[in-house]
Design an enzyme around this catalytic site. Structure first.
Site, PDB file in Angstrom:
ATOM      1  N   HIS A 124       1.475  -1.313  -0.098  1.00  0.00           N
ATOM      2  CA  HIS A 124       0.200   0.044  -0.217  1.00  0.00           C
ATOM      3  C   HIS A 124       1.008   1.339   0.243  1.00  0.00           C
ATOM      4  O   HIS A 124       2.014   1.494   0.396  1.00  0.00           O
ATOM      5  CB  HIS A 124      -0.818   0.076   1.336  1.00  0.00           C
ATOM      6  CG  HIS A 124      -1.919   1.001   1.148  1.00  0.00           C
ATOM      7  ND1 HIS A 124      -1.408   1.997   1.835  1.00  0.00           N
ATOM      8  CD2 HIS A 124      -3.406   0.913   1.343  1.00  0.00           C
ATOM      9  CE1 HIS A 124      -3.065   3.069   1.392  1.00  0.00           C
ATOM     10  NE2 HIS A 124      -4.114   2.543   1.765  1.00  0.00           N
ATOM     11  N   ASP A 201       2.985  -4.124   8.008  1.00  0.00           N
ATOM     12  CA  ASP A 201       1.670  -3.798   7.524  1.00  0.00           C
ATOM     13  C   ASP A 201       1.331  -5.019   8.210  1.00  0.00           C
ATOM     14  O   ASP A 201       0.308  -5.251   7.112  1.00  0.00           O
ATOM     15  CB  ASP A 201       2.012  -2.559   6.196  1.00  0.00           C
ATOM     16  CG  ASP A 201       0.357  -2.055   6.459  1.00  0.00           C
ATOM     17  OD1 ASP A 201      -0.143  -2.594   6.677  1.00  0.00           O
ATOM     18  OD2 ASP A 201       0.737  -1.410   5.113  1.00  0.00           O
ATOM     19  N   GLN A 204      -4.394  -5.584   6.916  1.00  0.00           N
ATOM     20  CA  GLN A 204      -5.360  -6.524   6.822  1.00  0.00           C
ATOM     21  C   GLN A 204      -5.308  -7.452   7.638  1.00  0.00           C
ATOM     22  O   GLN A 204      -6.401  -8.245   6.898  1.00  0.00           O
ATOM     23  CB  GLN A 204      -5.588  -6.337   4.622  1.00  0.00           C
ATOM     24  CG  GLN A 204      -5.578  -5.592   3.668  1.00  0.00           C
ATOM     25  CD  GLN A 204      -7.080  -4.960   4.302  1.00  0.00           C
ATOM     26  OE1 GLN A 204      -7.735  -5.319   4.867  1.00  0.00           O
ATOM     27  NE2 GLN A 204      -7.118  -3.365   3.591  1.00  0.00           N
ATOM     28  N   LYS A 227     -10.675  -0.925  10.168  1.00  0.00           N
ATOM     29  CA  LYS A 227     -10.560  -2.080   9.844  1.00  0.00           C
ATOM     30  C   LYS A 227     -11.616  -2.890  10.157  1.00  0.00           C
ATOM     31  O   LYS A 227     -11.253  -4.233   9.668  1.00  0.00           O
ATOM     32  CB  LYS A 227      -9.493  -1.850   8.542  1.00  0.00           C
ATOM     33  CG  LYS A 227      -9.267  -1.354   7.685  1.00  0.00           C
ATOM     34  CD  LYS A 227      -7.573  -1.542   7.207  1.00  0.00           C
ATOM     35  CE  LYS A 227      -7.429  -0.264   5.815  1.00  0.00           C
ATOM     36  NZ  LYS A 227      -8.021   0.209   5.526  1.00  0.00           N
ATOM     37  N   CYS A 366      -4.399   2.644  -3.822  1.00  0.00           N
ATOM     38  CA  CYS A 366      -3.664   3.209  -3.185  1.00  0.00           C
ATOM     39  C   CYS A 366      -2.324   1.967  -3.503  1.00  0.00           C
ATOM     40  O   CYS A 366      -1.272   1.932  -2.118  1.00  0.00           O
ATOM     41  CB  CYS A 366      -3.459   3.783  -1.524  1.00  0.00           C
ATOM     42  SG  CYS A 366      -4.690   4.390  -1.366  1.00  0.00           S
TER      43      CYS A 366
END
Ligand code: 7TS
Length: 408
Positions: A124, A201, A204, A227, A366
């Site tokens: 991202h 990261d 998600q 999220k 993104c």
């Protein structure tokens, strides 16, 4: 035991909403942000109605209550990812800010010109641009683990990148476009063997998978509340205590200090050292409620449900002539289906689906370099969470047949 979807959907009033008369929303955009259950909305309302006060500075009842709710949420989040201590849980605004915190504090203290940072081609922009900025400022070097046509990381190339002794490896646990769940434990172990610090990261992954931060052994791990059924405006940077202790503060101001003189200051202890100014108190409390909500349902059940929906969605989408799916097969990915429809721009696809209440995202999500790798400017993307059903997948598929008809 399966999820009780009928009961779960009652927790999300927005799912009953009509976007136009007689058209109920079909929300397939949880990768961008999830919907929020009543339990989260009410926890935040209750705080404002009953306990609103600033934290860490008052001795009065309301201030003590607010502080204990804010710190209690931190404890819940620490337990949720199995952190060794709540001191390792730093509140930020979102994943983006968490990664920037590492780039500004740890990286600017530890990286010099010529030092190598290894990223991947599926990042991202949040895990690219902070490193581009550091490259311009410091002359660090960037290199990338390539993505195969199947949407997987080329681990053999990773191993050869590690021969160049990178100082930092930073990668996404799960791709927001391909859905790929990367072998995080292995990537981290190999990175450590080569002497690198590893940042993950987790924007998600934490919402959809059971993440055990101690088992993974990540040095830093970033994620966002919004999220995972929580509010916007709050995220987490997890960091190992020794690393966070060694780092200079990020932003300066109130709360992050132990003592201030006219010409100097002493930084506070963890985690407060990285939390300058009045934080997002209601949002932290909402985040704690979101973690309670997900834990109450069970992350294993949520992951199993999403897997079932994703498998079904990929199967049904594949049947549609002209649809091209991106990313690996359902067993290697989370609940994301990015696709193109031959002859129709992804934005038109999304706009026509919207007429039937179907919310999907279109664009580069993104992740422009990833789209470039696949030779396309954009995709349409449907994504799934605990509240989605197979019926909604059917509505999406019917909608796509309608799009095809309109475009002949
Ligand atoms: N990293 C990944 C893998 C993401 O998917 C996102 C957001 C971010 C970082 C940034 O998170 P933020 O909370 O700081 O904004 N992804 C998306 C998306 O796919 N569509 O909208 C936002």
């Amino acid at each position: 035991m399966k999820l009780n979807i009928t009961e779960i959907r009652k927790d999300f009033p927005i799912l009953e909403r009509e976007t136009r008369k007689g058209v109920r929303v079909v929300y397939l955009d949880s990768t961008a942000t999830s919907q929020k259950p009543l339990q989260v909305i009410e926890a935040m309302n209750d705080y404002y109605r009953r306990s609103n006060a600033n934290i860490h500075r008052g001795v009065h009842t309301l201030a003590e209550e607010a502080t204990s709710m804010y710190e209690g949420a931190r404890e819940k989040i620490a337990r949720f990812i199995n952190a060794a201590s709540a001191r390792e849980i730093i509140y930020t605004r979102n994943t983006t800010e968490s990664i920037n915190l590492v780039a500004y504090s740890w990286a600017r203290a530890n990286l010099k010109a010529g030092d190598l940072v290894v990223l991947t081609e599926m990042e991202h922009h949040s895990n690219l641009v902070p490193w581009h900025m550091l490259q311009m400022e410091r002359g660090i070097e960037l290199d990338f683990i390539p993505v195969t046509q199947d949407g997987l990381l080329e681990l053999e190339t990773y191993k050869s990148l590690l021969d160049r002794r990178p100082k930092l490896v930073s990668f996404t646990h799960m791709s927001n476009v391909l859905g790929t769940i990367n072998p995080a434990a292995e990537i981290i172990r190999l990175g450590h063997e080569a002497g690198a610090i590893v940042l993950v990261d987790g924007a998600q992954s934490v919402p959809h998978l059971q993440v055990d931060i101690q088992a993974l052994d990540a040095d830093f791990y970033a994620f966002s509340a919004h999220k995972m059924c929580g509010p916007t405006g709050i995220g987490i940077l997890y960091g190992k205590t020794a690393l966070l202790d060694s780092m200079p503060p990020f932003l300066g101001g109130g709360d992050m200090i132990k003592e201030v003189k006219l010409r100097s200051f002493r930084a506070n202890t963890l985690p407060h050292k990285f939390e300058a100014g009045t934080p997002a108190i209601a949002e932290a409390i909402g985040f704690g409620a979101a973690v309670d909500y997900l834990t109450g349902i069970g992350m294993d059940k949520i992951a199993a449900h999403e897997h079932e929906i994703t498998e079904y969605a990929l199967e049904r989408l594949e049947e549609i002539p002209g649809v091209k799916l991106f990313g690996p097969s359902a067993d290697k990915k989370g609940g994301v289906a990015a696709f193109t429809l031959e002859g129709v721009h992804p934005h038109d696809v999304a706009q026509i689906l919207d007429q039937d209440g179907i919310a999907v995202r279109a664009g580069h999500h993104c992740a422009q370099p990833l789209h470039e790798k696949f030779g396309i400017p954009a995709t349409s993307r449907a994504s799934f969470y605990l509240y989605n059903t197979k019926d909604e997948v059917d509505i999406l598929v019917n909608g796509l047949y309608k799009v095809k008809e309109m475009f002949g």
